[in-house]
Design a protein around this motif. Sequence first.
Motif, PDB file in Angstrom:
ATOM      1  N   PHE A  31      34.107  -4.073  85.362  1.00 12.90           N
ATOM      2  CA  PHE A  31      33.762  -5.461  85.651  1.00 12.90           C
ATOM      3  C   PHE A  31      32.916  -5.994  84.516  1.00 12.90           C
ATOM      4  O   PHE A  31      32.529  -5.251  83.611  1.00 12.90           O
ATOM      5  N   GLY A  34      32.714 -11.896  82.474  1.00 13.67           N
ATOM      6  CA  GLY A  34      33.795 -12.856  82.287  1.00 13.67           C
ATOM      7  C   GLY A  34      33.946 -13.285  80.852  1.00 13.67           C
ATOM      8  O   GLY A  34      34.811 -14.077  80.526  1.00 13.67           O
ATOM      9  N   PHE A  43      36.939  -8.487  86.640  1.00 16.38           N
ATOM     10  CA  PHE A  43      36.199  -9.116  87.729  1.00 16.38           C
ATOM     11  C   PHE A  43      34.751  -9.327  87.327  1.00 16.38           C
ATOM     12  O   PHE A  43      34.159  -8.506  86.625  1.00 16.38           O
ATOM     13  N   THR A  44      34.160 -10.429  87.813  1.00 15.45           N
ATOM     14  CA  THR A  44      32.720 -10.631  87.659  1.00 15.45           C
ATOM     15  C   THR A  44      32.031  -9.982  88.860  1.00 15.45           C
ATOM     16  O   THR A  44      32.680  -9.707  89.883  1.00 15.45           O
ATOM     17  N   VAL A  46      30.191 -11.393  91.072  1.00 10.06           N
ATOM     18  CA  VAL A  46      30.378 -12.266  92.243  1.00 10.06           C
ATOM     19  C   VAL A  46      31.769 -12.067  92.835  1.00 10.06           C
ATOM     20  O   VAL A  46      31.934 -11.985  94.058  1.00 10.06           O
ATOM     21  N   GLU A  47      32.778 -11.949  91.995  1.00  8.65           N
ATOM     22  CA  GLU A  47      34.127 -11.698  92.503  1.00  8.65           C
ATOM     23  C   GLU A  47      34.208 -10.336  93.188  1.00  8.65           C
ATOM     24  O   GLU A  47      34.908 -10.188  94.196  1.00  8.65           O
ATOM     25  N   LEU A  50      32.862 -10.796  96.657  1.00 13.74           N
ATOM     26  CA  LEU A  50      33.877 -11.398  97.517  1.00 13.74           C
ATOM     27  C   LEU A  50      34.942 -10.371  97.896  1.00 13.74           C
ATOM     28  O   LEU A  50      35.364 -10.295  99.054  1.00 13.74           O
ATOM     29  N   ALA A  51      35.360  -9.563  96.927  1.00 18.16           N
ATOM     30  CA  ALA A  51      36.353  -8.520  97.210  1.00 18.16           C
ATOM     31  C   ALA A  51      35.802  -7.497  98.195  1.00 18.16           C
ATOM     32  O   ALA A  51      36.533  -7.009  99.063  1.00 18.16           O
ATOM     33  N   SER A  77      42.098 -14.210 101.913  1.00 19.78           N
ATOM     34  CA  SER A  77      41.375 -14.826 100.804  1.00 19.78           C
ATOM     35  C   SER A  77      39.915 -14.917 101.205  1.00 19.78           C
ATOM     36  O   SER A  77      39.589 -15.106 102.382  1.00 19.78           O
ATOM     37  N   THR A  79      36.444 -16.872  99.976  1.00 22.17           N
ATOM     38  CA  THR A  79      35.953 -17.954  99.132  1.00 22.17           C
ATOM     39  C   THR A  79      34.482 -18.207  99.399  1.00 22.17           C
ATOM     40  O   THR A  79      33.934 -17.802 100.429  1.00 22.17           O
ATOM     41  N   LYS A  82      29.308 -20.929  94.504  1.00 25.02           N
ATOM     42  CA  LYS A  82      28.159 -20.424  93.754  1.00 25.02           C
ATOM     43  C   LYS A  82      27.260 -21.614  93.452  1.00 25.02           C
ATOM     44  O   LYS A  82      27.694 -22.596  92.859  1.00 25.02           O
TER      45      LYS A  82
END
Length: 150
Positions: A31, A34, A43-44, A46-47, A50-51, A77, A79, A82
């Motif tokens: 990760f 970005g 992936f960041t 934050v992503e 979420l994952a 999904s 969402t 931020k």
Amino acid sequence: MTDDSLRSVGVERTGPGSFTATNARGGTVRFGTGSGPDGGTEFTPVELLLAAIGGCTAADVDVATGRHAEPTEFTLSVTGNKVSDELGNRMTDLQVTFHVSFPPGDGGDRARTILPRAVKTSHERLCTVSRTIETGTPVQTVVADGAASD
């Protein structure tokens, strides 16, 4: 707490803005910020958060419904927004949306019937990731010499 309650990962910098997390079983996830050498495709953090929310609740729901029927579709999904305000950087308005279908027949009917309850139970009791976020667990940071950071 017992020794078997501890969970951990190691994180290693692999280049400017790029990192690899490794778990105790040897699994890895790359990760970054970005803007690393992968051109922002990794992936960041934050992503990954979420994952993790989606993955945790998806696993719970899959176990509950999969006892009855193999899904013909199982996607979701995750969402959120931020924001940066007086409380600092954080995510708000987190939402997990399930898209799950089951085949016709008794097993599919049972799976469809328990799907809403499985999602609710995961959210309210089982998913460690979303439960941790919702209850607001403090995070302590420590510099290797033992001095706490600000």
